[in-house]
Design a protein around this motif. Structure first.
Motif, PDB file in Angstrom:
ATOM      1  N   VAL A 278      12.342  13.611-131.323  1.00 46.98           N
ATOM      2  CA  VAL A 278      11.709  12.493-130.502  1.00 46.98           C
ATOM      3  C   VAL A 278      10.653  12.949-129.600  1.00 46.98           C
ATOM      4  O   VAL A 278      10.687  13.979-129.027  1.00 46.98           O
ATOM      5  N   LEU A 279       9.361  12.383-129.524  1.00 44.87           N
ATOM      6  CA  LEU A 279       8.243  12.656-128.867  1.00 44.87           C
ATOM      7  C   LEU A 279       8.144  11.662-127.865  1.00 44.87           C
ATOM      8  O   LEU A 279       8.191  10.285-128.124  1.00 44.87           O
ATOM      9  N   ARG A 280       7.684  11.948-126.679  1.00 43.20           N
ATOM     10  CA  ARG A 280       7.336  10.922-125.501  1.00 43.20           C
ATOM     11  C   ARG A 280       6.099  10.520-126.225  1.00 43.20           C
ATOM     12  O   ARG A 280       5.271  10.902-126.961  1.00 43.20           O
ATOM     13  N   SER A 281       5.823   9.051-125.838  1.00 39.63           N
ATOM     14  CA  SER A 281       4.823   8.228-126.146  1.00 39.63           C
ATOM     15  C   SER A 281       3.416   8.732-126.112  1.00 39.63           C
ATOM     16  O   SER A 281       2.600   8.672-127.223  1.00 39.63           O
ATOM     17  N   ASP A 282       3.046   9.556-125.393  1.00 40.09           N
ATOM     18  CA  ASP A 282       1.639   9.881-125.243  1.00 40.09           C
ATOM     19  C   ASP A 282       1.544  11.184-126.255  1.00 40.09           C
ATOM     20  O   ASP A 282       0.436  11.384-127.139  1.00 40.09           O
ATOM     21  N   VAL A 283       2.619  12.083-126.399  1.00 43.60           N
ATOM     22  CA  VAL A 283       2.619  12.917-127.604  1.00 43.60           C
ATOM     23  C   VAL A 283       2.830  12.323-128.698  1.00 43.60           C
ATOM     24  O   VAL A 283       2.117  12.702-129.880  1.00 43.60           O
ATOM     25  N   TYR A 284       3.559  11.240-129.174  1.00 46.44           N
ATOM     26  CA  TYR A 284       3.691  10.830-130.402  1.00 46.44           C
ATOM     27  C   TYR A 284       2.728  10.058-130.974  1.00 46.44           C
ATOM     28  O   TYR A 284       2.168  10.212-132.106  1.00 46.44           O
ATOM     29  N   THR A 304      10.061   1.355-141.440  1.00 47.50           N
ATOM     30  CA  THR A 304      11.471   1.271-141.703  1.00 47.50           C
ATOM     31  C   THR A 304      12.368   1.971-140.562  1.00 47.50           C
ATOM     32  O   THR A 304      12.231   3.032-140.183  1.00 47.50           O
ATOM     33  N   GLY A 305      13.272   1.127-140.032  1.00 46.47           N
ATOM     34  CA  GLY A 305      13.924   1.442-139.022  1.00 46.47           C
ATOM     35  C   GLY A 305      13.361   1.992-137.869  1.00 46.47           C
ATOM     36  O   GLY A 305      12.170   1.457-137.363  1.00 46.47           O
ATOM     37  N   PRO A 306      13.371   3.094-137.538  1.00 43.26           N
ATOM     38  CA  PRO A 306      12.720   3.870-136.139  1.00 43.26           C
ATOM     39  C   PRO A 306      11.541   4.624-136.611  1.00 43.26           C
ATOM     40  O   PRO A 306      10.627   5.060-135.905  1.00 43.26           O
ATOM     41  N   VAL A 357      10.235  10.257-134.149  1.00 43.41           N
ATOM     42  CA  VAL A 357      10.588   8.929-133.445  1.00 43.41           C
ATOM     43  C   VAL A 357       9.819   8.949-132.054  1.00 43.41           C
ATOM     44  O   VAL A 357       9.595   9.918-131.369  1.00 43.41           O
ATOM     45  N   ASP A 358       9.366   7.864-131.610  1.00 44.26           N
ATOM     46  CA  ASP A 358       8.687   7.571-130.280  1.00 44.26           C
ATOM     47  C   ASP A 358       9.803   7.233-129.542  1.00 44.26           C
ATOM     48  O   ASP A 358      10.528   6.609-129.568  1.00 44.26           O
ATOM     49  N   GLY A 359       9.899   7.948-128.491  1.00 43.53           N
ATOM     50  CA  GLY A 359      10.777   8.153-127.369  1.00 43.53           C
ATOM     51  C   GLY A 359      10.382   7.310-126.393  1.00 43.53           C
ATOM     52  O   GLY A 359      11.207   7.093-125.336  1.00 43.53           O
ATOM     53  N   GLY A 360       9.291   6.658-126.132  1.00 46.59           N
ATOM     54  CA  GLY A 360       8.798   5.716-125.109  1.00 46.59           C
ATOM     55  C   GLY A 360       7.980   6.544-123.777  1.00 46.59           C
ATOM     56  O   GLY A 360       7.932   7.861-123.981  1.00 46.59           O
ATOM     57  N   LYS A 361       7.446   5.706-122.893  1.00 43.70           N
ATOM     58  CA  LYS A 361       6.618   6.259-122.144  1.00 43.70           C
ATOM     59  C   LYS A 361       7.288   7.232-121.215  1.00 43.70           C
ATOM     60  O   LYS A 361       6.756   8.017-120.265  1.00 43.70           O
ATOM     61  N   ARG A 362       8.600   6.812-120.686  1.00 44.13           N
ATOM     62  CA  ARG A 362       9.511   7.375-119.738  1.00 44.13           C
ATOM     63  C   ARG A 362      10.592   8.233-120.517  1.00 44.13           C
ATOM     64  O   ARG A 362      11.533   8.440-119.418  1.00 44.13           O
ATOM     65  N   ALA A 363      10.343   8.957-121.495  1.00 45.28           N
ATOM     66  CA  ALA A 363      11.214   9.847-121.988  1.00 45.28           C
ATOM     67  C   ALA A 363      11.300  10.984-121.045  1.00 45.28           C
ATOM     68  O   ALA A 363      10.241  11.445-120.498  1.00 45.28           O
ATOM     69  N   LYS A 364      12.464  11.505-120.845  1.00 49.94           N
ATOM     70  CA  LYS A 364      12.723  12.799-120.060  1.00 49.94           C
ATOM     71  C   LYS A 364      12.069  13.915-120.289  1.00 49.94           C
ATOM     72  O   LYS A 364      11.358  14.737-119.538  1.00 49.94           O
TER      73      LYS A 364
END
Length: 410
Positions: A278-284, A304-306, A357-364
């Motif tokens: 899982v990568l934080r959005s800016d990294v992803y 497909t899926g995530p 996978v994109d973990g979102g902007k606020r991923a820890k």
């Protein structure tokens, strides 16, 4: 569900002792099989002959559903203080008791639910090994285990009885096993299988590793190493990362994109309960852009899926497409190279997807390295030296994580 009763000794003392069922050598190492559950994408270790526990690199202790009561650990013991240093805060109300028994809060790594549970003592039974086969069996008595309610097993593999913590916390399996026997080094290594048909393996202690077909080399000698970083607020495993390159070309991430700050935010964590990295959005976004450029004109398939980046290989087949090499550029200058078997997942019908996978902007975390990226690789966590050892894909050595010979040897 398998339930094997754990027999108890009187709680005359809290420190762990061990009893070997055969002559004990000067240095010992332990081994246990790992199985993969494809329904949950979780991996389980077998202990006490037939009990299976989800392996969790984050968890600070061993917890299980106990069919029978175990001897509780007093709340005044050092083990109790160590057991309470957990993610889930203790509720203000505790179970009523005439004595002050230690209460901890084990957590389900998937649902993130916690429960009140006594910290108790029992036996732990596991095999010894020479690195090629299991040899004798060893019993650890007065081993700390948390007795959790059966409801905490939700979303775990059907036959599992609990969770085996593999963090660097004092009550996690690696620390407790090495504390129980001075001949057992404070390190562990695992090899995650890629299917349910083959058993993977986990080792505790310092041991050479030889898989079938007969390897000419000790696989430990193939490992590269990078420091394990200390998280300020948890016992989880983190590593330093400078960047991610695709086919040797470094991507342009923002400054300090992978840094673990003093508050415990960001950083790069390793997980056995997260199936795909899982990568934080800016990294992803930077990573996916660079990867998509590298695969050029390969026909795309729908998301497909995530998984966002997918290809259609009906004309030539997935095995023919030269997917790019991914290098995790580690903090000490080493590269952890991820090749096609660990970067692309076959979705069927000639569709393959980038298994990130994109973990979102606020991923820890900036990055959480998932289990798919570690399958069929030897991963060593040397807790005494605070370093992580990692191999390239064992497919290059014409073996897999299913190559350990579990036939008992001499």
């Amino acid at each position: 569900m398998h339930h094997l009763q754990i027999f108890l000794l009187p709680l005359a003392f809290i420190f762990i002792s061990s009893t070997v069922l055969a002559n004990e050598p000067d240095k010992i190492s332990l081994v246990a099989p790992i199985t993969k559950d494809t329904n949950t994408s979780l991996y389980s270790i077998t202990l006490n002959y037939a009990e299976t526990y989800v392996i969790d690199l984050d968890a600070p202790l061993l917890w299980r559903y106990c069919q029978f009561p175990l001897s509780p650990i007093p709340c005044s013991s050092p083990q109790c203080s160590a057991g309470k240093s957990y993610k889930c805060p203790l509720p203000k109300t505790k179970p009523k008791s005439d004595k002050c028994n230690c209460v901890v809060t084990p957590m389900n790594p998937i649902t993130k639910k916690c429960a009140l549970a006594n910290l108790a003592t029992g036996y732990l039974i596991i095999s010894m090994t020479n690195g090629k086969n299991p040899t004798d069996t060893i019993n650890f008595s007065n081993f700390p285990v948390s007795c959790a309610p059966q409801t905490l097993l939700q979303s775990l593999p059907q036959n599992d009885v609990g969770v085996a913590g593999l963090s660097h916390a004092p009550l996690a399996l690696p620390s407790q096993l090495s504390a129980s026997n001075r001949k057992l080094a404070k390190k562990f290594a695992f090899c995650l299988p890629s299917s349910e048909e083959k058993k993977g393996v986990i080792f505790f202690g310092d041991v050479p590793v030889h898989f079938l077909p007969p390897a000419k080399i000790n696989l430990v000698s193939t490992l590269s190493y990078t420091p394990l970083l200390q998280h300020p607020r948890s016992s989880e495993h983190y590593i330093g990362l400078k960047g991610i390159s695709i086919n040797g070309k470094t991507s342009n991430f923002r400054r300090n994109a992978f840094q673990l700050d003093t508050s415990g935010n960001g950083g790069v964590k390793i997980s056995t309960t997260v199936p795909y990295t899982v990568l934080r959005s800016d990294v992803y976004q930077v990573f996916v852009k660079r990867f998509s450029e590298a695969i050029g004109g390969v026909p795309r398939a729908m998301k497909t899926g995530p998984f966002e980046v997918c290809v259609n290989a009906r004309r030539i087949g997935l095995s023919v497409i030269p997917f790019p090499r991914i290098d995790l550029e580690l903090g000490n200058g080493k590269n952890w190279t991820i090749h096609k078997p660990n970067s692309i997942i076959d979705m069927g019908d000639s569709v393959g997807c980038l298994a990130f996978v994109d973990g979102g902007k606020r991923a820890k975390e900036a990055v959480v390295i998932g289990s798919y990226q570690m399958e069929n690789q030897l991963m060593m966590f040397d807790l005494a030296a605070s370093r992580l050892g990692f191999s390239s894909s064992l497919l290059f050595y014409k073996t897999t994580c299913g190559g350990f010979n579990f036939t008992r040897g001499a």
